[in-house]
Scaffold this motif. Structure first.
Motif, PDB file in Angstrom:
ATOM      1  N   VAL A  97       0.868  -1.183   0.000  1.00 37.40           N
ATOM      2  CA  VAL A  97       0.000   0.000   0.000  1.00 37.40           C
ATOM      3  C   VAL A  97       0.901   1.228   0.000  1.00 37.40           C
ATOM      4  CG1 VAL A  97      -1.857   1.228   1.198  1.00 37.40           C
ATOM      5  CG2 VAL A  97      -1.733  -1.265   1.335  1.00 37.40           C
ATOM      6  N   ARG A  98       0.692   2.108  -0.981  1.00 38.37           N
ATOM      7  CA  ARG A  98       1.465   3.359  -1.009  1.00 38.37           C
ATOM      8  C   ARG A  98       0.614   4.470  -0.442  1.00 38.37           C
ATOM      9  NH1 ARG A  98       3.933   3.917  -6.851  1.00 38.37           N
ATOM     10  NH2 ARG A  98       2.987   1.897  -7.313  1.00 38.37           N
ATOM     11  N   ILE A  99       1.161   5.150   0.577  1.00 36.64           N
ATOM     12  CA  ILE A  99       0.381   6.178   1.269  1.00 36.64           C
ATOM     13  C   ILE A  99       1.149   7.514   1.294  1.00 36.64           C
ATOM     14  CG2 ILE A  99      -0.804   4.522   2.768  1.00 36.64           C
ATOM     15  CD1 ILE A  99       1.123   5.385   5.003  1.00 36.64           C
ATOM     16  N   PRO A 100       0.408   8.629   1.191  1.00 33.38           N
ATOM     17  CA  PRO A 100       1.076   9.929   1.354  1.00 33.38           C
ATOM     18  C   PRO A 100       1.425  10.133   2.826  1.00 33.38           C
ATOM     19  CG  PRO A 100      -1.294  10.218   1.085  1.00 33.38           C
ATOM     20  CD  PRO A 100      -1.044   8.744   0.969  1.00 33.38           C
ATOM     21  N   TYR A 101       2.550  10.793   3.098  1.00 36.34           N
ATOM     22  CA  TYR A 101       3.007  10.923   4.488  1.00 36.34           C
ATOM     23  C   TYR A 101       3.646  12.289   4.673  1.00 36.34           C
ATOM     24  CZ  TYR A 101       5.033   9.440   8.945  1.00 36.34           C
ATOM     25  OH  TYR A 101       5.351   9.317  10.286  1.00 36.34           O
ATOM     26  N   GLU A 102       3.091  13.093   5.579  1.00 39.72           N
ATOM     27  CA  GLU A 102       3.606  14.462   5.745  1.00 39.72           C
ATOM     28  C   GLU A 102       4.124  14.745   7.146  1.00 39.72           C
ATOM     29  OE1 GLU A 102       0.666  17.243   4.254  1.00 39.72           O
ATOM     30  OE2 GLU A 102       1.568  17.095   2.267  1.00 39.72           O
ATOM     31  N   TYR A 103       4.526  13.714   7.866  1.00 37.78           N
ATOM     32  CA  TYR A 103       5.040  13.923   9.225  1.00 37.78           C
ATOM     33  C   TYR A 103       6.556  13.745   9.254  1.00 37.78           C
ATOM     34  CZ  TYR A 103       0.212  13.432  10.775  1.00 37.78           C
ATOM     35  OH  TYR A 103      -1.121  13.610  10.954  1.00 37.78           O
ATOM     36  N   LEU A 104       7.144  14.191  10.340  1.00 39.33           N
ATOM     37  CA  LEU A 104       8.552  13.936  10.611  1.00 39.33           C
ATOM     38  C   LEU A 104       8.639  13.212  11.943  1.00 39.33           C
ATOM     39  CD1 LEU A 104      10.279  17.296   9.630  1.00 39.33           C
ATOM     40  CD2 LEU A 104      10.529  15.077   8.492  1.00 39.33           C
ATOM     41  N   VAL A 112       9.900  -1.529  10.737  1.00 42.76           N
ATOM     42  CA  VAL A 112       8.543  -2.042  10.961  1.00 42.76           C
ATOM     43  C   VAL A 112       7.753  -0.963  11.692  1.00 42.76           C
ATOM     44  CG1 VAL A 112       7.159  -3.792  12.139  1.00 42.76           C
ATOM     45  CG2 VAL A 112       9.278  -4.444  10.962  1.00 42.76           C
ATOM     46  N   VAL A 113       6.566  -0.659  11.178  1.00 44.68           N
ATOM     47  CA  VAL A 113       5.743   0.412  11.745  1.00 44.68           C
ATOM     48  C   VAL A 113       4.364  -0.140  12.119  1.00 44.68           C
ATOM     49  CG1 VAL A 113       6.900   2.266  10.471  1.00 44.68           C
ATOM     50  CG2 VAL A 113       4.963   1.079   9.423  1.00 44.68           C
ATOM     51  N   ASP A 114       3.626   0.659  12.883  1.00 43.65           N
ATOM     52  CA  ASP A 114       2.228   0.318  13.162  1.00 43.65           C
ATOM     53  C   ASP A 114       1.382   0.862  12.019  1.00 43.65           C
ATOM     54  OD1 ASP A 114       2.761  -0.874  15.646  1.00 43.65           O
ATOM     55  OD2 ASP A 114       2.770   1.087  16.643  1.00 43.65           O
ATOM     56  N   ALA A 115       0.653  -0.021  11.348  1.00 48.55           N
ATOM     57  CA  ALA A 115      -0.206   0.418  10.241  1.00 48.55           C
ATOM     58  C   ALA A 115      -1.581   0.753  10.798  1.00 48.55           C
ATOM     59  CB  ALA A 115      -0.302  -0.682   9.193  1.00 48.55           C
ATOM     60  N   THR A 116      -2.140   1.898  10.347  1.00 50.00           N
ATOM     61  CA  THR A 116      -3.413   2.368  10.911  1.00 50.00           C
ATOM     62  C   THR A 116      -4.504   2.417   9.842  1.00 50.00           C
ATOM     63  OG1 THR A 116      -2.908   4.686  10.461  1.00 50.00           O
ATOM     64  CG2 THR A 116      -2.189   3.809  12.583  1.00 50.00           C
ATOM     65  N   ASP A 117      -5.746   2.421  10.319  1.00 49.72           N
ATOM     66  CA  ASP A 117      -6.883   2.564   9.397  1.00 49.72           C
ATOM     67  C   ASP A 117      -7.190   4.045   9.161  1.00 49.72           C
ATOM     68  OD1 ASP A 117      -8.172   3.427  11.680  1.00 49.72           O
ATOM     69  OD2 ASP A 117      -9.430   1.653  11.904  1.00 49.72           O
ATOM     70  N   ARG A 118      -8.303   4.340   8.535  1.00 52.84           N
ATOM     71  CA  ARG A 118      -8.654   5.734   8.199  1.00 52.84           C
ATOM     72  C   ARG A 118      -8.917   6.569   9.440  1.00 52.84           C
ATOM     73  NH1 ARG A 118     -10.703   2.200   4.689  1.00 52.84           N
ATOM     74  NH2 ARG A 118     -10.132   2.483   2.501  1.00 52.84           N
ATOM     75  N   ALA A 119      -9.224   5.916  10.551  1.00 54.75           N
ATOM     76  CA  ALA A 119      -9.492   6.642  11.802  1.00 54.75           C
ATOM     77  C   ALA A 119      -8.229   6.775  12.656  1.00 54.75           C
ATOM     78  CB  ALA A 119     -10.579   5.925  12.590  1.00 54.75           C
ATOM     79  N   VAL A 147       1.847  -4.931   3.909  1.00 53.78           N
ATOM     80  CA  VAL A 147       0.945  -5.320   5.013  1.00 53.78           C
ATOM     81  C   VAL A 147       0.292  -6.655   4.658  1.00 53.78           C
ATOM     82  CG1 VAL A 147       0.440  -2.934   5.672  1.00 53.78           C
ATOM     83  CG2 VAL A 147      -1.039  -4.073   4.025  1.00 53.78           C
ATOM     84  N   PRO A 148      -0.219  -7.384   5.669  1.00 56.27           N
ATOM     85  CA  PRO A 148      -0.949  -8.609   5.351  1.00 56.27           C
ATOM     86  C   PRO A 148      -2.069  -8.300   4.346  1.00 56.27           C
ATOM     87  CG  PRO A 148      -0.607  -8.433   7.712  1.00 56.27           C
ATOM     88  CD  PRO A 148      -0.142  -7.143   7.114  1.00 56.27           C
ATOM     89  N   LYS A 149      -2.231  -9.185   3.373  1.00 55.42           N
ATOM     90  CA  LYS A 149      -3.141  -8.900   2.253  1.00 55.42           C
ATOM     91  C   LYS A 149      -4.562  -8.514   2.689  1.00 55.42           C
ATOM     92  CE  LYS A 149      -1.990 -10.862  -1.723  1.00 55.42           C
ATOM     93  NZ  LYS A 149      -1.806 -11.840  -2.764  1.00 55.42           N
ATOM     94  N   GLU A 150      -5.018  -9.113   3.782  1.00 55.61           N
ATOM     95  CA  GLU A 150      -6.408  -8.829   4.187  1.00 55.61           C
ATOM     96  C   GLU A 150      -6.597  -7.384   4.660  1.00 55.61           C
ATOM     97  OE1 GLU A 150      -4.364 -11.032   5.542  1.00 55.61           O
ATOM     98  OE2 GLU A 150      -4.627 -11.273   7.710  1.00 55.61           O
ATOM     99  N   TYR A 151      -5.487  -6.640   4.861  1.00 55.05           N
ATOM    100  CA  TYR A 151      -5.601  -5.247   5.305  1.00 55.05           C
ATOM    101  C   TYR A 151      -5.352  -4.247   4.169  1.00 55.05           C
ATOM    102  CZ  TYR A 151      -5.684  -7.001  10.070  1.00 55.05           C
ATOM    103  OH  TYR A 151      -6.037  -7.638  11.224  1.00 55.05           O
ATOM    104  N   SER A 152      -5.288  -4.723   2.935  1.00 51.56           N
ATOM    105  CA  SER A 152      -4.938  -3.822   1.820  1.00 51.56           C
ATOM    106  C   SER A 152      -5.920  -2.665   1.677  1.00 51.56           C
ATOM    107  CB  SER A 152      -4.876  -4.605   0.515  1.00 51.56           C
ATOM    108  OG  SER A 152      -6.172  -5.047   0.162  1.00 51.56           O
ATOM    109  N   MET A 153      -7.180  -2.885   1.990  1.00 52.43           N
ATOM    110  CA  MET A 153      -8.175  -1.824   1.845  1.00 52.43           C
ATOM    111  C   MET A 153      -8.507  -1.166   3.185  1.00 52.43           C
ATOM    112  SD  MET A 153      -8.718  -1.336  -1.216  1.00 52.43           S
ATOM    113  CE  MET A 153      -8.286  -2.167  -2.747  1.00 52.43           C
ATOM    114  N   THR A 154      -7.751  -1.542   4.210  1.00 57.53           N
ATOM    115  CA  THR A 154      -7.967  -0.959   5.543  1.00 57.53           C
ATOM    116  C   THR A 154      -6.841  -0.001   5.905  1.00 57.53           C
ATOM    117  OG1 THR A 154      -8.963  -3.054   6.192  1.00 57.53           O
ATOM    118  CG2 THR A 154      -8.416  -1.529   7.962  1.00 57.53           C
ATOM    119  N   VAL A 155      -5.607  -0.390   5.587  1.00 61.61           N
ATOM    120  CA  VAL A 155      -4.454   0.431   5.999  1.00 61.61           C
ATOM    121  C   VAL A 155      -4.377   1.698   5.141  1.00 61.61           C
ATOM    122  CG1 VAL A 155      -1.932   0.531   6.017  1.00 61.61           C
ATOM    123  CG2 VAL A 155      -3.114  -1.497   6.895  1.00 61.61           C
ATOM    124  N   ARG A 156      -4.423   2.844   5.832  1.00 62.08           N
ATOM    125  CA  ARG A 156      -4.320   4.128   5.125  1.00 62.08           C
ATOM    126  C   ARG A 156      -3.391   5.104   5.847  1.00 62.08           C
ATOM    127  NH1 ARG A 156      -5.674   1.336   1.776  1.00 62.08           N
ATOM    128  NH2 ARG A 156      -7.453   1.445   0.384  1.00 62.08           N
TER     129      ARG A 156
END
Ligand code: SF4
Ligand code: SF4
Length: 255
Positions: A97-104, A112-119, A147-156
């Motif tokens: 999953v490719r996500i935009p990221y604007e933090y430092l 390895v990071v914690d992947a989060t949903d839209r919330a 990410v695990p495949k089942e989270y492809s549409m959850t991780v944002r």
């Protein structure tokens, strides 16, 4: 719901999901843009015409999934951080999953990071596979996360797991900058208050630096060995303390 929380509803998400068939063919954009605003860089940046030209600048993007190559150019061009690339063909068990990221700080490749949903809730672990950073710094950084495949549409999104106790220490409450982030930019060579202000936005929130300024100067002094009084301060512009608007309006009743 979206206007109140910033989180799209399942019905809205459902409408922009790529077809199952398209997902088996490789990376594809998922455009989660639901508010009609004057904005169109997604359409003007797409090299294949997969995002159709807008008739009106306030249109929502219209997307042809079969023209999309999953190149990701639109992800870094979208100021709303509303576009993601999902590649369910990445491996047997994982999706990319490719996500935009604007933090430092930006996480390191391989971490390895914690992947989060839209919330913003943590849903699984993810591995940072690749980082795209614009050389001209006018585009958003894009992280490729496995990410695990089942989270492809959850991780944002992602959160970087806390490494040290300084991660929890807040230096600038207005802009939510931690001591860890401050130390990171000082380590990168930003040792002047103005430079750090431009890099992290410290001192640009409602308090205008009243809280963070002395803390930052102390930190710079500690790291560089320079006396605090020798470190350049930012420009002070009036009003230098909060005042009532009636004073500016000049009703004559305020001293
Ligand atoms: S990923 Fe590339 S081809 Fe697909 S919509 Fe975005 S810019 Fe166009
Ligand atoms: S650039 Fe992003 S926010 Fe703007 S219209 Fe396109 S998808 Fe929406």
């Amino acid at each position: 719901m979206l206007i109140r929380t910033g989180i799209p509803t399942p019905e809205q998400i459902e409408k922009v999901m790529p077809s199952k068939e398209r997902l088996t063919q490789g990376p594809v954009a998922v455009i989660e843009c639901f508010q009609s605003i004057p904005c169109n860089p997604c359409a003007t940046s797409c090299p294949t015409g997969a995002i159709l030209p807008f008739d009106n600048i306030n249109d929502l993007p219209k997307f042809d999934e079969n023209k999309c190559t999953g190149c990701g150019i639109c992800v870094s061009s979208c100021p709303g951080l509303a576009i993601f690339i999902v590649d369910e063909t990445y491996s047997e068990s994982e999706a990319l999953v490719r996500i935009p990221y604007e933090y430092l700080p930006v996480p390191e490749a391989g971490s390895v990071v914690d992947a989060t949903d839209r919330a913003g809730q943590i849903v699984c672990k993810g591995k940072v596979v690749k980082i795209f950073t614009s050389k001209t710094q006018d585009k958003t950084t894009v992280l490729s996360i496995a990410v695990p495949k089942e989270y492809s549409m959850t991780v944002r999104g992602i959160k970087i797991p806390k490494k040290t106790e300084t991660d929890d220490i807040c230096i600038c409450r207005c802009e939510e900058i931690s001591l860890e982030e401050l130390r990171e930019v000082i380590k990168q060579g930003y040792t002047d208050f103005n430079e750090i202000k431009r890099k992290l936005r410290v001192g640009m929130g409602p308090c205008q630096g009243r809280t963070c300024r002395p803390l930052i100067l102390r930190e710079i002094a500690m790291v560089t060995g320079r006396p605090m009084e020798d470190i350049d301060l930012t420009t002070f512009r009036p009003p230098t303390k909060p005042i009532k608007i009636s004073v500016i309006a000049g009703d004559g009743n305020e001293e």
